[in-house]
Design a protein around this motif. Structure first.
Motif, mmCIF file in Angstrom:
data_model
loop_
_atom_site.group_PDB
_atom_site.id
_atom_site.type_symbol
_atom_site.label_atom_id
_atom_site.label_comp_id
_atom_site.label_asym_id
_atom_site.label_seq_id
_atom_site.Cartn_x
_atom_site.Cartn_y
_atom_site.Cartn_z
ATOM 1 N N UNK A 48 0.812 -1.216 0.000
ATOM 2 C CA UNK A 48 0.000 0.000 0.000
ATOM 3 C C UNK A 48 0.845 1.266 0.000
ATOM 4 N N UNK A 49 2.168 1.110 0.026
ATOM 5 C CA UNK A 49 3.060 2.261 0.042
ATOM 6 C C UNK A 49 3.303 2.812 1.430
ATOM 7 N N UNK A 50 2.822 2.124 2.450
ATOM 8 C CA UNK A 50 3.028 2.562 3.834
ATOM 9 C C UNK A 50 4.294 1.879 4.352
ATOM 10 N N UNK A 51 5.437 2.329 3.839
ATOM 11 C CA UNK A 51 6.695 1.605 4.044
ATOM 12 C C UNK A 51 7.169 1.605 5.496
ATOM 13 N N UNK A 52 7.023 2.735 6.165
ATOM 14 C CA UNK A 52 7.502 2.790 7.546
ATOM 15 C C UNK A 52 6.681 1.856 8.432
ATOM 16 N N UNK A 53 5.347 1.910 8.270
ATOM 17 C CA UNK A 53 4.484 1.041 9.062
ATOM 18 C C UNK A 53 4.731 -0.428 8.698
ATOM 19 N N UNK A 54 4.908 -0.666 7.391
ATOM 20 C CA UNK A 54 5.158 -2.033 6.950
ATOM 21 C C UNK A 54 6.460 -2.578 7.498
ATOM 22 N N UNK A 55 7.517 -1.736 7.495
ATOM 23 C CA UNK A 55 8.811 -2.175 8.020
ATOM 24 C C UNK A 55 8.707 -2.511 9.508
ATOM 25 N N UNK A 56 7.950 -1.703 10.256
ATOM 26 C CA UNK A 56 7.792 -1.963 11.684
ATOM 27 C C UNK A 56 7.105 -3.296 11.938
ATOM 28 N N UNK A 57 6.050 -3.581 11.171
ATOM 29 C CA UNK A 57 5.328 -4.842 11.347
ATOM 30 C C UNK A 57 6.212 -6.030 10.966
ATOM 31 N N UNK A 58 6.979 -5.895 9.886
ATOM 32 C CA UNK A 58 7.861 -6.991 9.468
ATOM 33 C C UNK A 58 8.955 -7.242 10.498
ATOM 34 N N UNK A 59 9.507 -6.172 11.062
ATOM 35 C CA UNK A 59 10.526 -6.320 12.112
ATOM 36 C C UNK A 59 9.940 -7.042 13.322
ATOM 37 N N UNK A 60 8.705 -6.673 13.675
ATOM 38 C CA UNK A 60 8.049 -7.307 14.831
ATOM 39 C C UNK A 60 7.818 -8.798 14.574
ATOM 40 N N UNK A 61 7.407 -9.130 13.362
ATOM 41 C CA UNK A 61 7.096 -10.527 13.070
ATOM 42 C C UNK A 61 8.352 -11.381 12.961
ATOM 43 N N UNK A 62 9.451 -10.783 12.500
ATOM 44 C CA UNK A 62 10.679 -11.559 12.297
ATOM 45 C C UNK A 62 11.362 -11.915 13.598
ATOM 46 N N UNK A 63 11.600 -10.939 14.458
ATOM 47 C CA UNK A 63 12.333 -11.219 15.673
ATOM 48 C C UNK A 63 13.668 -11.835 15.332
ATOM 49 N N UNK A 64 13.942 -13.011 15.910
ATOM 50 C CA UNK A 64 15.131 -13.777 15.547
ATOM 51 C C UNK A 64 14.764 -14.651 14.368
ATOM 52 N N UNK A 65 15.213 -14.284 13.190
ATOM 53 C CA UNK A 65 14.786 -14.957 11.970
ATOM 54 C C UNK A 65 15.189 -16.421 11.925
ATOM 55 N N UNK A 66 16.064 -16.855 12.809
ATOM 56 C CA UNK A 66 16.479 -18.269 12.802
ATOM 57 C C UNK A 66 15.534 -19.142 13.604
ATOM 58 N N UNK A 67 14.611 -18.521 14.363
ATOM 59 C CA UNK A 67 13.868 -19.361 15.295
ATOM 60 C C UNK A 67 12.358 -19.296 15.177
ATOM 61 N N UNK A 68 11.762 -18.223 14.712
ATOM 62 C CA UNK A 68 10.328 -18.090 14.941
ATOM 63 C C UNK A 68 9.453 -18.364 13.738
ATOM 64 N N UNK A 69 9.971 -18.304 12.534
ATOM 65 C CA UNK A 69 9.112 -18.517 11.375
ATOM 66 C C UNK A 69 8.900 -20.003 11.122
ATOM 67 N N UNK A 70 7.923 -20.314 10.298
ATOM 68 C CA UNK A 70 7.604 -21.717 10.036
ATOM 69 C C UNK A 70 8.683 -22.392 9.208
ATOM 70 N N UNK A 71 9.369 -21.642 8.366
ATOM 71 C CA UNK A 71 10.491 -22.200 7.622
ATOM 72 C C UNK A 71 11.393 -21.053 7.192
ATOM 73 N N UNK A 72 12.677 -21.306 6.948
ATOM 74 C CA UNK A 72 13.616 -20.230 6.603
ATOM 75 C C UNK A 72 13.288 -19.555 5.279
#
Length: 756
Positions: A603-627
Motif C-alpha cells: 500500500x506504500x506505507x513503508x515505515x508502518x510495513x517495516x515496523x510490522x515486518x521487524x516485529x514478526x521476524x524477531x530472531x529470523x532463525x527461530x520463529x518462522x515456520x520455515x527459513x
C-alpha cells in the motif's frame, strides 16, 4: 611294547577299519535329520515327542554304526568281515584290537553325550513350538496358549513388537480393555535397558490381521513378537501371551495368567518381568522395580476409564478426543492424582487445537489445569514430562523450556516415540533441522508406522528437496489408513510447493470425496487454485472453509494468502486488525503481523510495513515456520528500507537474509521457495544474473506461480530482461497445461480441450 606304542597301534587299527570316517559321516547325517525333523514334524501335526524319538534313535544308532564299521567292510565282493592285515584272514581280537575297540567305545560314548546335549538345547525350542497347537505360531495368530514353557530367547534378541492382544470376550465393548492391556505391556517393556520396543501405533497397524508373523516382524524391524489374548468375565480376566521368534515363526516362551481385576497392575508387572527374563535382558537400575510406567492405583474403576480414554484418544477425531477427555477426567475423579490420565487430558486439548478443532483459549485453559495436577502427582513420569514439553511449545512458545522437558521425558523412557517427535518439532523451530531429523529417525525406529511420525519425516524430506522420498513415505501411511485427511493435506501442500498442482488437486479431491466438509482440505484446495491463477475458484473453496469453521487459524491464514494474491491489500489489513486481537496463539500472531506488514508495504506505507515486518521476524532463525519465509519477509523489509532511502539498513537486511539462507542450506534445507527468496535478495542487490540463476533453479525444482514472481516488487528490475521473460513464459505454459488437467478431472473440460 610301551603303552604309548600300544595306544598308537590301537588308533591305527581304528583308522584302518574306517571307524573315524564312519563316525564323522554319521554325526553329520544325524545332525541334518534332527534339525529337519524339529522343523518339519510340528508343521505336519506331530507332537514334540515325535522329534524326541528321532533324537533318541540318532543317539542309539551311533554305537551301532561304529560297531558295524569295526566288524564289516565294503569291498568289490560286497559286505565282508574285516580281515586281519598280517594274516589275510578274518579279524581277531588280539591285544591291539581290544585296545582299539575300547577306544572306539569311549569315543562313541563321548560323542553320544554331545548329541544328548544338543538334544537338550533343541528340546525347549521344539516344545515351545508345539505348545497347545502342533502348528507353528505363524499359522495361528489368534491362538490362546495355555502353557508355561521355559524356553529362553537367544542373547542377541534385542527388539520386540507387542501386537494388540485379541479380545476374546465376545463383546466389542471390551475392546478398550484388551487394547489397554497391550499398551501397558508396551509401557512396561519400554523401560528395559537395551530393549528396543516398537511403539503403539505401529503395532496396532496389524490389529485383526492374519498376516504372517515373520512378515510383520520384518516390516517393524524386530526379531521377536509378543502376542496373545484377553478373556474377561465379571471381575476376573485371563491373559494369555506368547513370545515368537520372527526368524522361524516359532514360540520362544508362553504363559497364561488368571487374575481378578483388582490386581491388574501386578499382573502387568508379572508379565513384563517374565518376558524380560525370557529375553535374558538386565533391567536398568531402579527401573527393574517397576516396569509399568504408570502411577499405581488401588481401585480398578479408574483404570478402566483411563483405558477407555486412551482408546478414544488414538482415534484422533474431534468426537474421539473430546470423549477421551471425559474418560480421563472420570479416571481422575475416581483415583485422585492419577497422573497418566491427567497427561492424557493435556495431550487431547493440544491435539484438538493443533487440528483446528477448538480455539486457543479453550485449549490453554483445559491443558493448563490438567498439567498442573499432573506435575504435582507424577512429575517423574515420561508421559507427564512429554506433555509439559508439548505445552511449553504449543501454548507458551517457550522453546528452551520445551526442549528441557522433552529431553527429561526421553531420559526417563527412551522408547517413548512421541517425546522424540515433539522434541524434533521443538528443535526445528530453533532452526536445528539436522538435530530435528535425527530425533524423527529415532521416533521412526520406535514407531515405524505412526502416521504423525511418518508425516513429519516426509515434511523434512520435502524440505531437503527429496520430494519423491517424501511422497513414498506418505503413500505408505495411506496404505495403512486411507482415511487420514491430515496426510492428504500434507501431500496437497507439498505438491503445490513443488509445482505438481494437478496431482495435488487430484489427491485433495480424493480426500474430499470422503470428507467433503473438512475445512483444512477445502482451504488447501483454495491455495492450489491460487497457485494455478484461478482466484475465483480459490475464493469459492476458502469461503466454504470459513463458513464451516470461522474460528480456524489455518483457514484464516489461507484467506490472507488469497487477499494478497488478489491485491486486496486494504481489505487484508482491515481483516487482520479485526482478527489479531482475538487470537492468543503466538505463532498465529506472528503470521498475522507478517501479513499486515506485507500488505502495508504494497500500500506504500513503508515505515508502518517495516515496523510490522521487524516485529514478526524477531530472531529470523527461530520463529518462522520455515527459513524460506524468513528470507521472503527480509527481502520485503529491505525493499521497504530501500523506498525510505535507508541504504545502510537495506544492506544489513539483505546480508542477514543471505546469512539465514546459508544457515538453512547448512542444515540441509532445499526447496524451490528457498531459491526464490535468495533470488529476491540478489535482485535487490542489483545482481541480475545471479537472481535469474536462482529463479532458474527454483523453476527447475518446481516453483509455479502466475507471472513467476506475481506482484512481488523486489523483481521490478528484472522485468525487461529477456532471460526473465523466457522463464515467465515457461512457467505460464506449464500452468495452462495443469489448469486444463484440473478442469478435465473435474469434468469441466474435454480431453481434446485439455490437450490443446
Amino acid at each position: 611294547m610301551t603303552f604309548s606304542e600300544y595306544i598308537n597301534l590301537a588308533f591305527e587299527e581304528l583308522r584302518r577299519r574306517k571307524v573315524f570316517r564312519v563316525a564323522v559321516a554319521y554325526l553329520v547325517a544325524a545332525w541334518v535329520v534332527v534339525e529337519s525333523s524339529s522343523i518339519i514334524l510340528p508343521a505336519f501335526g506331530f507332537s514334540d515327542s515325535a522329534v524326541s524319538v528321532v533324537i533318541v534313535m540318532a543317539m542309539f544308532g551311533f554305537p551301532v554304526a561304529l560297531s558295524m564299521a569295526w566288524f564289516l567292510d565294503f569291498t568289490n565282493e560286497g559286505v565282508v568281515r574285516t580281515r586281519d592285515p598280517d594274516e589275510g584272514g578274518m579279524a581277531t581280537l588280539n591285544g591291539v584290537n581290544v585296545s582299539a575297540l575300547v577306544a572306539m567305545i569311549v569315543m562313541a560314548g563321548f560323542l553320544s553325550y554331545r548329541l544328548v546335549i544338543q538334544a537338550g538345547d533343541l528340546g525347549p525350542r521344539v516344545a515351545a513350538a508345539s505348545v497347545s497347537s502342533p502348528r507353528p505360531a505363524l499359522l495361528r495368530r489368534d491362538a490362546a496358549i495355555d502353557d508355561s514353557s521355559e524356553a529362553v530367547a537367544p542373547e542377541e534378541v534385542r527388539s520386540i513388537a507387542v501386537l494388540p492382544l485379541v479380545n476374546m470376550t465376545g463383546d466389542p465393548e471390551h475392546e478398550y480393555f484388551s487394547d489397554g492391556m497391550t499398551e501397558e505391556l508396551l509401557n512396561g517393556l519400554s523401560q528395559v535397558e537395551g530393549l528396543r520396543v516398537v511403539a503403539r501405533t505401529s503395532s496396532f497397524a496389524f490389529k485383526n490381521t492374519t498376516e504372517d508373523v515373520r512378515d510383520i516382524g520384518k516390516q517393524l524391524g524386530v526379531n521377536t513378537i509378543l502376542e496373545g489374548s484377553v478373556r474377561k468375565s465379571g471381575t476376573t480376566f485371563r491373559i494369555t501371551v506368547q513370545l515368537i521368534n520372527v526368524a522361524d515363526g516359532y514360540h520362544i516362551w508362553s504363559s497364561t495368567y488368571d487374575r481378578r481385576l483388582d490386581d491388574v497392575f501386578a499382573v502387568q508387572d508379572e508379565i513384563s518381568r517374565a518376558v524380560v527374563q525370557a529375553l535374558q535382558l538386565r533391567l536398568l537400575g531402579d527401573r527393574g522395580k517397576a516396569l509399568v510406567a504408570s502411577a499405581a492405583i488401588e481401585g480398578s474403576a479408574g483404570y478402566d476409564e483411563y483405558l477407555l480414554g486412551l482408546h478414544k484418544l488414538h482415534q484422533r477425531t474431534e468426537e474421539g478426543m473430546r470423549a477421551a477427555i471425559g474418560h480421563f477426567e472420570t479416571a481422575v475423579v475416581i483415583d485422585n492424582g492419577y497422573a497418566p490420565a491427567l497427561a492424557g487430558i493435556v495431550d487431547a486439548w493440544i491435539h484438538l487445537y493443533s487440528r483446528g478443532m477448538t480455539d486457543f483459549e479453550s485449549a490453554r485453559t483445559g491443558a493448563d489445569t490438567a498439567l498442573k495436577q499432573a506435575l504435582r502427582y507424577g512429575a517423574n513420569l515420561s508421559e507427564v514430562q512429554a506433555s509439559l514439553g508439548l505445552y511449553r511449545r504449543m501454548i507458551e512458545g517457550d522453546l528452551a523450556g520445551s526442549e528441557l522437558a522433552l529431553r527429561r521425558a526421553i531420559d526417563i523412557n527412551p522408547n517413548y516415540a512421541m517425546a522424540h517427535l515433539w522434541l524434533a518439532n521443538t528443535l526445528s523451530r530453533q532452526g536445528r533441522f539436522r538435530d530435528a531429523f535425527a530425533e524423527l529417525e529415532r521416533a521412526e525406529q520406535i514407531d515405524p508406522l505412526h502416521p504423525a511420525v511418518i508425516t513429519n519425516i516426509a515434511d523434512y524430506l520435502f524440505s531437503m528437496g527429496r520430494y519423491d522420498e517424501g511422497v513414498a513415505k506418505l503413500e505408505r501411511v495411506l496404505e495403512i489408513d486411507p482415511g487420514l485427511t491430515e496426510v492428504y493435506s500434507v501431500l496437497t501442500e507439498w505438491s503445490g510447493e513443488y509445482g505438481h498442482l494437478s496431482d495435488g488437486m487430484r489427491r485433495a479431491r480424493e480426500a474430499l470425496d470422503n470428507h467433503p466438509d473438512d475445512p483444512r482440505l477445502l482451504s488447501q484446495v483454495g491455495m492450489l487454485y491460487i497457485r494455478l491463477g484461478d482466484l475465483g475458484a480459490a475464493s469459492e473453496y476458502l469461503g466454504r472453509a470459513r463458513t464451516l469453521d470461522p474460528d480456524s487459524d489455518l483457514v484464516f491464514l489461507g484467506t490472507c494468502t488469497y487477499y494478497f494474491a488478489n491485491e486486496q491489500y486494504a481489505d487484508l489489513v482491515q481483516m487482520i486488525d479485526e482478527r489479531r486481537f482475538t487470537s492468543a496463539d503466538n505463532d498465529v500472531m506472528r503470521m498475522l503481523t507478517a501479513w499486515r506488514g506485507l500488505a502495508a508495504v504494497m500500500l506504500g506505507e513503508y515505515r508502518e510495513g517495516a515496523g510490522a515486518l521487524m516485529e514478526s521476524l524477531g530472531d529470523a532463525a527461530t520463529i518462522a515456520f520455515d527459513p524460506s519465509f524468513d528470507i521472503y519477509l527480509l527481502s520485503y523489509l529491505a525493499y521497504a528500507y530501500q523506498q525510505l532511502g535507508q541504504t545502510a539498513r537495506v544492506r544489513e537486511t539483505l546480508d542477514e537474509a543471505l546469512a539465514v539462507a546459508a544457515r538453512a542450506r547448512g542444515q540441509g534445507w532445499r526447496t524451490p521457495r528457498l531459491n526464490y527468496g535468495i533470488a529476491a535478495v540478489y535482485a535487490l542487490q542489483g545482481r541480475a544474473d545471479e537472481a535469474i540463476g536462482q529463479l532458474r533453479n527454483a523453476v527447475d525444482a518446481g516453483l509455479r506461480a502466475p507471472g513467476l514472481t506475481g506482484t512481488d516488487p523486489q523483481f521490478d528490475g528484472l522485468q525487461d530482461l529477456e532471460a526473465f521473460q523466457l522463464l515467465v513464459a515457461e512457467v505460464d505454459v506449464d500452468l495452462n497445461r495443469q489448469r486444463a488437467e484440473v478442469l478435465h478431472a473435474a469434468g469441466e473440460l474435454t480431453m481434446a480441450q485439455a490437450a490443446r
